[in-house]
Design an enzyme around this catalytic site. Structure first.
Site, PDB file in Angstrom:
ATOM      1  N   HIS A 160       0.837  -1.198   0.000  1.00 11.96           N
ATOM      2  CA  HIS A 160       0.000   0.000   0.000  1.00 11.96           C
ATOM      3  C   HIS A 160       0.873   1.250   0.000  1.00 11.96           C
ATOM      4  O   HIS A 160       1.255   1.759   1.059  1.00 11.96           O
ATOM      5  CB  HIS A 160      -0.937   0.009   1.204  1.00 11.96           C
ATOM      6  CG  HIS A 160      -2.081   0.947   1.045  1.00 11.96           C
ATOM      7  ND1 HIS A 160      -3.368   0.593   1.357  1.00 11.96           N
ATOM      8  CD2 HIS A 160      -2.143   2.219   0.581  1.00 11.96           C
ATOM      9  CE1 HIS A 160      -4.180   1.612   1.095  1.00 11.96           C
ATOM     10  NE2 HIS A 160      -3.441   2.618   0.633  1.00 11.96           N
ATOM     11  N   HIS A 176       1.712   5.129  -2.078  1.00 14.49           N
ATOM     12  CA  HIS A 176       1.375   6.185  -3.033  1.00 14.49           C
ATOM     13  C   HIS A 176       2.679   6.813  -3.520  1.00 14.49           C
ATOM     14  O   HIS A 176       3.379   7.462  -2.751  1.00 14.49           O
ATOM     15  CB  HIS A 176       0.492   7.243  -2.373  1.00 14.49           C
ATOM     16  CG  HIS A 176      -0.817   6.713  -1.891  1.00 14.49           C
ATOM     17  ND1 HIS A 176      -1.952   6.701  -2.679  1.00 14.49           N
ATOM     18  CD2 HIS A 176      -1.171   6.140  -0.712  1.00 14.49           C
ATOM     19  CE1 HIS A 176      -2.950   6.157  -2.005  1.00 14.49           C
ATOM     20  NE2 HIS A 176      -2.504   5.803  -0.804  1.00 14.49           N
ATOM     21  N   LEU A 177       3.000   6.610  -4.793  1.00 14.39           N
ATOM     22  CA  LEU A 177       4.240   7.150  -5.354  1.00 14.39           C
ATOM     23  C   LEU A 177       4.038   8.513  -6.020  1.00 14.39           C
ATOM     24  O   LEU A 177       5.005   9.172  -6.395  1.00 14.39           O
ATOM     25  CB  LEU A 177       4.840   6.167  -6.360  1.00 14.39           C
ATOM     26  CG  LEU A 177       5.405   4.876  -5.762  1.00 14.39           C
ATOM     27  CD1 LEU A 177       5.933   3.961  -6.859  1.00 14.39           C
ATOM     28  CD2 LEU A 177       6.498   5.157  -4.736  1.00 14.39           C
ATOM     29  N   ARG A 178       2.778   8.925  -6.204  1.00  9.90           N
ATOM     30  CA  ARG A 178       2.434  10.261  -6.719  1.00  9.90           C
ATOM     31  C   ARG A 178       2.906  10.504  -8.155  1.00  9.90           C
ATOM     32  O   ARG A 178       2.890  11.656  -8.612  1.00  9.90           O
ATOM     33  CB  ARG A 178       3.025  11.357  -5.822  1.00  9.90           C
ATOM     34  CG  ARG A 178       2.684  11.245  -4.357  1.00  9.90           C
ATOM     35  CD  ARG A 178       1.199  11.291  -4.102  1.00  9.90           C
ATOM     36  NE  ARG A 178       0.888  11.438  -2.682  1.00  9.90           N
ATOM     37  CZ  ARG A 178      -0.265  11.098  -2.143  1.00  9.90           C
ATOM     38  NH1 ARG A 178      -1.223  10.568  -2.901  1.00  9.90           N
ATOM     39  NH2 ARG A 178      -0.484  11.276  -0.856  1.00  9.90           N
ATOM     40  N   ASP A 218      -8.300   3.274  -4.299  1.00  9.73           N
ATOM     41  CA  ASP A 218      -7.811   3.791  -3.020  1.00  9.73           C
ATOM     42  C   ASP A 218      -7.593   5.298  -3.052  1.00  9.73           C
ATOM     43  O   ASP A 218      -7.152   5.859  -4.047  1.00  9.73           O
ATOM     44  CB  ASP A 218      -6.516   3.111  -2.595  1.00  9.73           C
ATOM     45  CG  ASP A 218      -6.116   3.546  -1.206  1.00  9.73           C
ATOM     46  OD1 ASP A 218      -6.835   3.201  -0.257  1.00  9.73           O
ATOM     47  OD2 ASP A 218      -5.127   4.279  -1.080  1.00  9.73           O
ATOM     48  N   HIS A 262     -10.386   0.246  -0.218  1.00 10.97           N
ATOM     49  CA  HIS A 262     -10.484   1.360   0.721  1.00 10.97           C
ATOM     50  C   HIS A 262     -11.921   1.371   1.230  1.00 10.97           C
ATOM     51  O   HIS A 262     -12.857   1.657   0.479  1.00 10.97           O
ATOM     52  CB  HIS A 262     -10.153   2.667  -0.008  1.00 10.97           C
ATOM     53  CG  HIS A 262     -10.351   3.905   0.802  1.00 10.97           C
ATOM     54  ND1 HIS A 262      -9.309   4.741   1.146  1.00 10.97           N
ATOM     55  CD2 HIS A 262     -11.459   4.470   1.339  1.00 10.97           C
ATOM     56  CE1 HIS A 262      -9.773   5.767   1.854  1.00 10.97           C
ATOM     57  NE2 HIS A 262     -11.079   5.622   1.977  1.00 10.97           N
ATOM     58  N   HIS A 299      -5.834  -0.720   5.207  1.00 10.13           N
ATOM     59  CA  HIS A 299      -5.608   0.153   6.373  1.00 10.13           C
ATOM     60  C   HIS A 299      -6.687   0.073   7.459  1.00 10.13           C
ATOM     61  O   HIS A 299      -7.354   1.072   7.776  1.00 10.13           O
ATOM     62  CB  HIS A 299      -5.381   1.591   5.950  1.00 10.13           C
ATOM     63  CG  HIS A 299      -6.294   2.134   4.869  1.00 10.13           C
ATOM     64  ND1 HIS A 299      -7.660   2.034   4.899  1.00 10.13           N
ATOM     65  CD2 HIS A 299      -5.998   2.809   3.732  1.00 10.13           C
ATOM     66  CE1 HIS A 299      -8.179   2.611   3.832  1.00 10.13           C
ATOM     67  NE2 HIS A 299      -7.181   3.090   3.103  1.00 10.13           N
ATOM     68  N   ASN A 343      -6.091   9.208   6.561  1.00 11.25           N
ATOM     69  CA  ASN A 343      -7.420   8.609   6.444  1.00 11.25           C
ATOM     70  C   ASN A 343      -7.274   7.131   6.114  1.00 11.25           C
ATOM     71  O   ASN A 343      -6.719   6.796   5.077  1.00 11.25           O
ATOM     72  CB  ASN A 343      -8.235   9.297   5.352  1.00 11.25           C
ATOM     73  CG  ASN A 343      -9.672   8.800   5.296  1.00 11.25           C
ATOM     74  OD1 ASN A 343     -10.210   8.323   6.291  1.00 11.25           O
ATOM     75  ND2 ASN A 343     -10.293   8.906   4.141  1.00 11.25           N
ATOM     76  N   ASP A 401       0.699   2.575   3.739  1.00  4.08           N
ATOM     77  CA  ASP A 401      -0.112   3.660   3.160  1.00  4.08           C
ATOM     78  C   ASP A 401       0.754   4.906   3.014  1.00  4.08           C
ATOM     79  O   ASP A 401       0.314   6.031   3.283  1.00  4.08           O
ATOM     80  CB  ASP A 401      -1.352   3.942   4.014  1.00  4.08           C
ATOM     81  CG  ASP A 401      -2.410   4.753   3.265  1.00  4.08           C
ATOM     82  OD1 ASP A 401      -2.196   5.027   2.060  1.00  4.08           O
ATOM     83  OD2 ASP A 401      -3.424   5.117   3.863  1.00  4.08           O
TER      84      ASP A 401
END
Length: 422
Positions: free
Chosen positions: A60, A62-64, A151, A178, A231, A277, A304
């Site tokens: 999980h 987030h590499l953006r 997600d 999610h 999560h 979140n 996350d």
């Protein structure tokens, strides 16, 4: 090309290994042998005092990238991963543009070819994460995606989610959900309760997560298909997953280090680095998360990892949700779970490497002969204080800043190549 790691404690629960003073021979990027008094003409790494574990699998992240590379990009994110012993990760699709088409999937896979970790792609279930139209799952799989998720948001259209859950196993994909009822969430910023009332900040009720969790479990039970719950942060969601597993529902679940170590009281600092979140919950929820990890209800620990710039995190109420976590996840697990005797080291490695690899169906989580030589060498006893400026990713929004943790990754190997040295 050979490399020999000597004199390490070797812990690989998938292979039934917990051996003192062992050697690992690496040849052509793969584990060639594990034993004692092994020899080589290649490079030798003396790992005396260190523990070798299979590279962590963070399912999980987030590499953006694409579209928000001021926060993080594929290469910097993987640099942070390597510094935390993470050698494989699943990146989430809430990029700009959304990972809802084959071209974007291929862009990520291509850019990650020279990264310091293996990047697996979760594509979105609905176009633009809007729950207005489904994506072409077959096309996404053919492009290389292994996971499916909206997600950052739940899939609001239950039929789209159900259809994806039914098709995903046939395609060899994993749906990671999610779980949130957006109507109940109603724009809440932090856990609804004493702290939100004290701060005068709109609360996000635990029921928003719990109702989402219940929906996904109900779909999995009705269709007899797998679902992975992202999560988990509440005691009720832990209980829902536990009950579903007892009934034979094909459900797996993850939590994150901040949910077994920190509570909503951190928010009294009015620092947005503690806002994510799902939000940090109560002490009772933390106890329930730990018990869920101990009894196997929660299969995985993921981070996350959610980078944001300092400017974005400057205002407590308006800042976006999320915190970075790959560089601190193993140390947090060692500090808050292994050191107090709540989990063994092998159990922690199962939840951070073995189980996520199984759930995603990827070749990771083992030090068996022939497996990729993805290895983390860890000093289990080193104490260090988390300094955000010392982190290797672009963003520094860690909720563990200033805390002293026990256990530090000293070296990470990816396919037998050293990608990180402390």
């Amino acid at each position: 090309m050979e490399l020999l790691i000597k004199n390490a404690r070797i812990v690989s629960p998938a292979d039934g290994l917990d051996r003192e003073n062992g050697d690992i021979l690496v040849r052509d990027g793969k584990i060639a042998a594990i034993g004692k008094d092994l020899v080589t003409d290649g490079e030798v790494i003396d790992a005396s005092g260190l523990t070798a574990v299979p590279g962590l699998v963070d399912m999980h992240v987030h590499l953006r990238d694409p579209g928000q590379t001021q926060k993080e990009d594929i290469l910097t994110g993987c640099r942070a991963a390597a510094a935390g012993g993470v050698t494989s990760l699943l990146c989430m699709p809430n990029t700009v543009p959304t990972v809802d088409n084959a071209e974007t999937v291929r862009y990520i896979i291509d850019k990650a070819k020279n990264a310091d970790a293996k990047v697996y792609v979760a594509a979105s279930i609905t176009k633009g994460l809007k729950s207005e139209a489904p994506t072409d799952l077959t096309e996404l799989r053919e492009a290389g995606a292994v996971g499916l998720s909206d997600d950052g948001r739940p899939v609001e259209n239950t039929k789209f989610l159900s259809d994806a859950m039914k098709l995903a196993p046939k395609l060899g994909m994993t749906v990671v959900a999610h779980c949130e009822d957006l109507f109940l969430a109603d724009g809440g910023k932090i856990n609804k309760g004493e702290v939100s009332e004290a701060l005068g900040v709109k609360g996000l009720p635990a029921a928003a997560e719990d109702c989402g969790t219940a929906r996904e479990i109900a779909l999995a039970a009705a269709e007899n298909v797998p679902i992975h719950i992202c999560h988990v942060s509440t005691g009720t969601s832990v209980a829902l997953v536990r009950d579903a597993k007892r009934r034979g529902v094909k459900v797996t679940a993850e939590t994150a280090p901040h949910y077994f170590s920190l509570t909503e009281r951190e928010l009294l600092k009015r620092d947005a680095d503690y806002r994510m979140n799902p939000p940090l919950r109560t002490a009772d929820d933390v106890k329930a998360i730990i018990e869920g990890l101990r009894d196997g209800t929660l299969d995985c620990i993921a981070t996350d990892h959610a980078p944001h710039t300092p400017g974005e995190k400057a205002d407590f109420v308006s800042a976006p949700n999320g915190s970075v976590g790959m560089e601190t996840s193993l140390a947090a697990g060692l500090t808050y779970l292994v050191k107090p005797g709540l989990l063994t080291l092998s159990e922690l490695v199962e939840k951070m490497s073995v189980n996520p690899a199984k759930i995603l169906g990827i070749n990771a989580g083992t030090l068996a002969a022939g497996a990729p030589a993805d290895i983390a060498l860890v000093d289990l006893n080193e104490q260090w204080t988390v300094d955000p400026e010392g982190l290797h990713g672009k963003s520094k929004n860690t909720p563990f800043k200033g805390l002293t943790l026990t256990g530090r990754v000293k070296m990470t190997l990816l396919d037998g190549k050293i990608v990180y040295i402390a």
